[in-house]
Structure formats: structure tokens, C-alpha cells
Write an enzyme that holds these catalytic residues in place. Structure first.
Site, PDB file in Angstrom:
ATOM      1  N   GLU A   1       0.847  -0.791   0.149  1.00 17.44           N
ATOM      2  CA  GLU A   1       0.503  -0.068   0.143  1.00 17.44           C
ATOM      3  C   GLU A   1       1.004   0.789   0.000  1.00 17.44           C
ATOM      4  OE1 GLU A   1      -2.793  -0.283  -0.926  1.00 17.44           O
ATOM      5  OE2 GLU A   1      -2.452  -2.368  -0.439  1.00 17.44           O
TER       6      GLU A   1
ATOM      7  N   HIS B   1       3.360   6.363  -5.402  1.00 11.67           N
ATOM      8  CA  HIS B   1       2.662   7.055  -6.487  1.00 11.67           C
ATOM      9  C   HIS B   1       2.205   7.750  -6.426  1.00 11.67           C
ATOM     10  CE1 HIS B   1       1.829   4.710 -11.201  1.00 11.67           C
ATOM     11  NE2 HIS B   1       2.184   5.692 -10.953  1.00 11.67           N
TER      12      HIS B   1
END
Length: 704
Positions: free
Chosen positions: A496, A502
Site C-alpha cells: 500500500e 505513486h
């Protein structure tokens, strides 16, 4: 998992109401006034449930007016007055939607769910009004057809192309009755997917195994028993309570000697939303797949899978099915051998009938323990949550130079949530990161990353930074110990957090193209590649510290973790492939389905079957990824991204797992770029070549 919010809006965009700090009347709706908080983060501390619906109605009206201004603009349609104007339209609505639907996943209640059911059709109608507007599409089409007349850069061209394609894929080319039918289908799907998720959550929360005889706890580690006792105490009951939340369910299935109780737990979990009652999801599944098929047909596609995959790296259902079959062919022989090994062990150690699904995890753990002298429980004392969190943050510092500082002045939506400010190597503010670690009745199961705000640049060039949230369901602290993670939970954290990177490291101009707004079969690459550090000795020793003594995790134990990393990798691969095949079967239908959900599921997963069927169980009725989330015709993406991450990490292995140049290349070519280019172009820019299955099969030990 990257969580896609269950609402329809123009784009997944962030709203910053105002950069001015100003005092507001306390009677004003906090969702409609300036966010007078650090970095203009959502003012969770001031938001009440009754604020949402008035805010939605006001923001919807404003958004509609902003779209009307674009349509009614008498000037020639240009990128600036049409595409860019659409990009910034509805910002207030998007911000409110982001806050509300994230809360509906992480801290919901009956009132919030009722609002979700009321507002979702309203948002779908607004979305349809945009995509089905002939006047607006004519303007977009004009800009698209005249795109060579404007000096657009690559990112502007990508936004224009995506916007034009979005109109064509969302019904703009339809007319008359077909357009109206599209509206009805979209609205109905928004209701059904929401109801599906609510039913699964209710079913998960409804079951509790209350144990009062301590003999029934035989085999369970003390930490698991302590957590169950604490839950019983919280409910003012004697004994121990076990639930279907993963930190309770998974260890119970692994360690409980009482076979009948394992069966009871398994049946409760595998029959969720399959009891022919008001929370049954089977008819909802049929309605969803039929409506998705009908929508695809309206748009000129043979199936929902064909429609979805047009905008994925895999491109076609045939390519996905071939990909899944290739991996199944490689994995199945290993899986069959692994299951036989467990069966033989079980029969040799007292099992008197056929190995059942509720037996497999239990006997697998015993085989693993004997083969490697290792169980995950042995690692838990070394993986205290707070120390793992620091170790994950330190990994990001090593690779990318970013640092994390908790800021308790940033409002959070639950007392257990923590908020961090994220800074780059030059102490420049990058993002806000929320972390929410523990199970609650109002939180959906699993783990996911989401956003409360996307990164983008304003028309004045101001870089608006993102608000990223990591939501997990880790083992809670007990009265005697802090939260201690299993090794798999450590890997989940890394996964996660990779999604989080990202989002946090995005450097794009447009929010629609920023962060995780990429093809679904590409979005798992940043998350899955980070898991690779979880099987590297150097990193494990840096993070593994005994919660009592501070002792570094011993080399012998790390060696056992690494040696057992591929234990039952064939079985795990086949299990994951079975989910992808189930998904593809449902969404490759090209005729209306009116059969048995259970029978269809059994047929779709038959090539991967390794156990006897269990009457009453139904995977599809609780398959939230595809029926309540954004993974329809996309679950294969996890395996697809495994190919990418194994191939990509092989470069880190070659250059050094902490090599800053390789990390910089990954950041510059993938993490920062969002959806500004085709994923394969981004990947090749980093890796220098397209990926192959070889690295994944080698890493997984699936090469004879």
C-alpha cells in the site's frame, strides 16, 4: 490495492476552496467554506454527517453552472476554454465526493450509507449530463479535430485525447432511446455496486464466534487469544470472540486445532451474502453483469471485458485469457504437488477423511513449520507496527530522499488515524499522508490506498500537492503488547505504501493524469515492486527489532523467511489466477445471464480447482473488487503487474537494491509521470525493454 471511489464525477480531481486563511461563521457548512487547516486538508474535526447532503446539493448546482458556461461560451472552442475548463470544473463537488466516499469506506455508519444511496444517483446523473451532452461533445470534438492548430505539449495532447475518448466511451455517440437507456443503466449500476459493498460489510460484521471453553482455543498463539479476549471484554462478555476480520480470521484458520470451529469460521466467511435473505448478493451479481453487458453492447462492444480492456495494457480479452492460461499452465503442476504434500501430511497426522478447505491453511502451516522450522508467529515480536512504519519510511528516504513528520494539527477522521507531512530531499513540502491501521465495524476489510486530493498545477503554475491515505486492517495492540505484524502484514504495508509513493511523488500538470490515474493493469506495479524489499535480508534486518529487547531479528530467522518465501508459490499463484478467471468469465459474457451464480462460478474456476466443492459457499457474492470496486475485467492486473514488478526489480538486484540512480530512474520515468504517457512507454523508459514472464517464474520458483 488502489481503491477507486464508488462515485461518478467528471474527473477524479481535488478541490482547494481557497488559499486564503479566513475566519468563518461556525454555522456555515465546513464543506462549503475555506479549509482553514494545514495545507488546506479536509477539516474532518468540523464535518458532521448532516453537512454532507446540503454540501452535495450546493456543489452539484455550482458544477452544473460551470459546465453550462463552457457549453454557452460563444468563442471558438479551444484547448483552454474547453478541455482545460472541463478539467477544473466541479472542483468543489469532487472534493466533497472524495471526502464522503472515502469515509464511507473507512468509517461508515447507517446514516452515511443512507446518504450514499441517495447521492450516488445524483452524481451519476450529473456525470451523464456531461458525457451525453451533444453541445459539449461538439466543442470537444472541434478541439480534437483542430488539435494541430494549437501548439500543445505532450501532456496537453494526452489530456485532449483522453477527454475525447472518454466522451466516446461514455455514450456521446449514442442517440435517442439508446442515450436514455445508457442513463438508466449508469444510475442503476451506481446503486447496485453500492448495495453490494454494504451487504458484504454487514455480513462480515454480523458473524462472531464466541468461545467460552478454553480447550477450544488449543493451537492458537497467545497473542491471538489475547486479542480475542480483549474483544470479548470490550463487548462485556466472558471468554473470547473471533470475527471475520483478517487479523482474527486468518490466524484462527491457521492455528486452531478444533476442526469444527475452523469449519464454522470458514463457512461464515465463504457464504457471506449468500443466504437468500435481504443481504444476499446473488441477484445483484446477475443484475450488475447484465447491465454492464448491455452498456457495453450499446457502445458497440461484444462484452464488458472488451469494453474495459480497450483502455488497458492487455488490450483484449483474448490476450488476458492467454496470459492467465500461460501462468496457470506453469503454476498448476506445482500447486497440485503442494496440495498433495499437505494432504499426505494431514492423513499421516490424524485426519481421517478428505482434506477440506477449512483444513488447508491449518495443515499447510504445520508442513511449513516442519519444513523450514518456521511460522509467521515467530516473526511477530520483531515486527512492531511503529518500527515497521519507521522502516518503511526510512526505505523511502534511502531510495527517494523523502522524509515524514507527523503533524497532529492536521485533522483526522478517527482518533486512530495519523497524519504526516512529507518533504523532499530539499525539505520542500510534497504531500500529506494519512495512515489508518486497525479494523473497525465501520471499515471495509482488506487494505487500500486512496486520495483526498490529487497533485496538479493551477493555471497560475502553483503545484498543488496531494493528500494520500493508506487504510489497512492490521492486528490491534492488546493490553500486554503493541501491535505486532505478521510477515504478510509487513508485505501488505509495503504494497500500500508503494501505491502511496505513486501518489505522493506525482509531478504532472493535470490532476486527471496525476499519481495513480493510470491503466488499471499498470497501477499495481509501484505497489508490488516495493514488496520485493520485504524479502531482502538487508532491509528486513534494518526493520526487524524485538519489541521488548530491541534485539535485531536474527540472521537465522531472516534466512527462514527467505527460504520459505516460495512456500506453496504454485498454490498461491493458482489461487490468484482463479480470481482473475472468475472475473473474466463474468465480464466476457455476451448473452444475458439468468442462471445460477454458484454454478457459473464453479464452472469458471474449475480449471484452477484443487479441493472438493463446499455446498453453500460462493466467492462471487462477496467479490467486492469486481462488483463494488473498480477491478471488473481487471483483476488479472495483479498477476500482470507481478510480471512487471519482477522484471523491474531485477534491475535493482543487478544495480543494488538501494541504488539511488536506479531509484531515481524509477521515480522519474514511472512514479512521477502518472498517466501522462502510455504505460509501456513509461516502463521501457525505465527498464530499457518490454517485460517477459521469465523473472516472475524464476522469482516464484515455478521453473523446473
Amino acid at each position: 490495492m488502489k481503491r477507486i471511489l464508488a462515485y461518478s464525477c467528471l474527473f477524479c480531481i481535488t478541490f482547494i476552496l481557497s488559499c486564503k486563511n479566513q475566519n468563518t461563521d461556525m454555522n456555515e457548512n465546513p464543506l462549503l467554506t475555506a479549509f482553514n487547516t494545514p495545507h488546506h486538508t479536509p477539516p474532518f474535526n468540523n464535518i458532521k454527517v448532516e453537512d454532507y447532503m446540503p454540501a452535495f446539493k450546493t456543489a452539484l448546482q455550482e458544477a452544473k453552472e460551470e459546465i453550462a458556461q463552457i457549453i454557452n461560451n460563444s468563442e471558438k472552442a479551444t484547448f483552454a476554454n474547453t478541455i482545460l475548463a472541463m478539467e477544473f470544473a466541479g472542483e468543489k463537488l469532487s472534493a466533497i465526493s472524495s471526502i464522503f466516499f472515502n469515509i464511507n469506506h473507512a468509517e461508515t455508519n447507517d446514516e452515511i450509507q443512507a446518504i450514499a444511496r441517495e447521492v450516488s444517483p445524483m452524481l451519476t446523473e450529473y456525470s451523464n449530463d456531461i458525457w451525453l451532452s451533444e453541445a459539449l461533445f461538439e466543442k470537444v470534438k472541434a478541439v480534437y479535430n483542430n488539435r494541430n492548430e494549437e501548439s500543445l505539449n505532450d501532456e496537453q495532447s494526452k489530456l485532449l485525447e483522453d477527454t475525447y475518448k472518454a466522451f466516446t466511451r461514455k455514450g456521446a455517440l449514442l442517440s435517442g432511446e439508446k442515450k436514455e437507456r445508457y442513463r438508466v443503466i449508469s444510475t442503476e449500476l451506481s446503486k447496485l455496486t453500492l448495495q453490494f459493498g454494504e451487504n458484504v460489510l454487514a455480513e462480515t460484521n454480523a458473524f462472531k464466534l464466541h468461545v467460552t471453553n478454553e480447550e477450544d482455543l488449543s493451537g492458537l498463539p497467545s497473542a491471538i487469544k489475547d486479542a480475542a479476549a480483549q474483544l470479548a471484554k470490550a463487548e462485556e462478555k466472558e471468554g473470547w470472540i473471533f470475527t471475520l476480520q483478517y487479523p482474527s480470521y486468518v490466524p484462527f484458520m491457521k492455528y486452531a486445532d478444533n476442526r469444527e470451529l475452523r469449519k464454522e469460521m470458514f463457512m461464515a466467511h465463504s457464504t457471506r451474502a449468500n443466504h437468500n435473505d435481504k443481504r444476499d448478493n446473488k441477484e445483484i451479481v446477475k443484475s450488475i453483469v447484465n447491465l454492464r453487458l448491455e452498456k457495453a453492447r450499446l457502445l458497440g462492444f461484444d462484452s464488458h471485458a472488451q469494453y474495459v480492456l480497450e483502455e488497458r495494457m492487455a488490450q483484449t480479452p483474448e490476450k488476458v485469457n492467454n496470459f492467465l492460461q500461460e501462468l496457470l499452465d506453469a503454476s498448476l503442476p506445482f500447486a497440485q504437488d503442494e496440495v498433495k504434500e499437505v494432504k499426505d501430511y494431514a492423513l499421516a497426522h490424524g485426519l481421517e477423511d478428505e482434506l477440506q478447505r477449512w483444513d488447508f491453511a491449518y495443515y499447510s502451516e504445520k508442513v511449513k513449520s516442519e519444513k523450514f522450522s518456521f511460522t509467521e508467529e515467530m516473526t511477530k515480536p520483531y515486527f512492531q507496527l511503529e518500527k515497521v512504519e519507521k522502516g518503511v519510511f526510512d526505505l523511502a528516504t534511502t531510495l527517494y530522499g523523502i522524509t515524514f513528520k507527523e503533524n497532529k494539527d492536521i485533522p483526522v477522521y478517527h482518533p486512530e488515524v495519523k497524519a504526516y507531512e512529507v518533504f523532499d530531499e530539499n525539505d520542500k513540502y510534497l504531500a500529506v499522508l494519512y495512515v489508518d491501521f486497525f479494523p473497525r465495524a465501520g471499515k471495509q476489510g482488506g487494505a487500500w490506498m486512496t486520495n483526498y486530493g490529487e497533485q496538479y498545477k493551477t493555471t497560475e503554475g502553483v503545484d498543488v500537492r496531494p493528500f494520500v491515505s493508506l487504510v489497512c486492517n492490521f492486528s490491534r495492540p492488546t493490553e500486554d503488547a503493541p501491535s505486532l505484524l505478521t510477515y504478510n502484514e509487513v508485505r501488505t504495508f509495503l504494497h500500500e505504501f508503494g501505491h502511496g509513493l505513486h501518489g505522493m511523488l506525482s509531478e504532472t500538470t493535470f490532476k486527471s493524469l496525476s499519481g495513480t490515474n493510470v491503466y488499471r493493469d499498470f497501477v499495481e506495479l509501484p505497489s508490488q515492486i516495493l514488496e520485493n524489499w520485504g524479502i531482502e535480508k538487508e532491509w528486513l534486518k534494518s526493520v526487524g527489532k524485538h519489541y521488548k529487547t530491541g534485539e535485531t531479528i536474527p540472521d537465522e530467522l531472516v534466512d527462514k523467511i527467505m527460504a520459505s518465501a516460495n512456500f506453496q508459490s504454485g498454490y498461491q499463484s493458482v489461487r490468484q489466477l482463479s480470481f482473475g478467471m472468475n472475473d473474466m468469465a463474468w465480464h466476457s459474457l455476451n448473452d444475458k445471464f439468468d442462471g445460477s451464480v454458484v454454478d457459473f462460478e464453479e464452472q469458471s474456476m474449475a480449471p484452477t480447482e484443487l479441493f472438493p466443492s463446499v455446498e453453500g459457499s460462493c466467492f462471487s457474492s462477496a467479490f467486492s473488487h469486481i462488483f463494488a470496486g473498480g477491478y471488473a475485467a481487471g483483476y488479472y492486473g495483479y498477476k500482470w503487474a507481478e510480471v512487471l514488478d519482477a522484471d523491474a526489480f531485477s534491475l535493482f538486484k543487478e544495480k543494488g537494491i538501494f541504488d539511488k540512480e536506479t531509484a531515481k530512474s524509477f521515480r522519474d520515468n514511472i512514479l512521477s509521470k502518472g498517466g501522462t504517457k502510455h504505460p509501456m512507454d513509461l516502463y521501457v523508459a525505465f527498464r530499457g525493454q518490454e517485460p517477459t514472464n521469465e523473472a516472475l517464474l524464476k522469482r516464484s520458483g515455478l521453473v523446473k
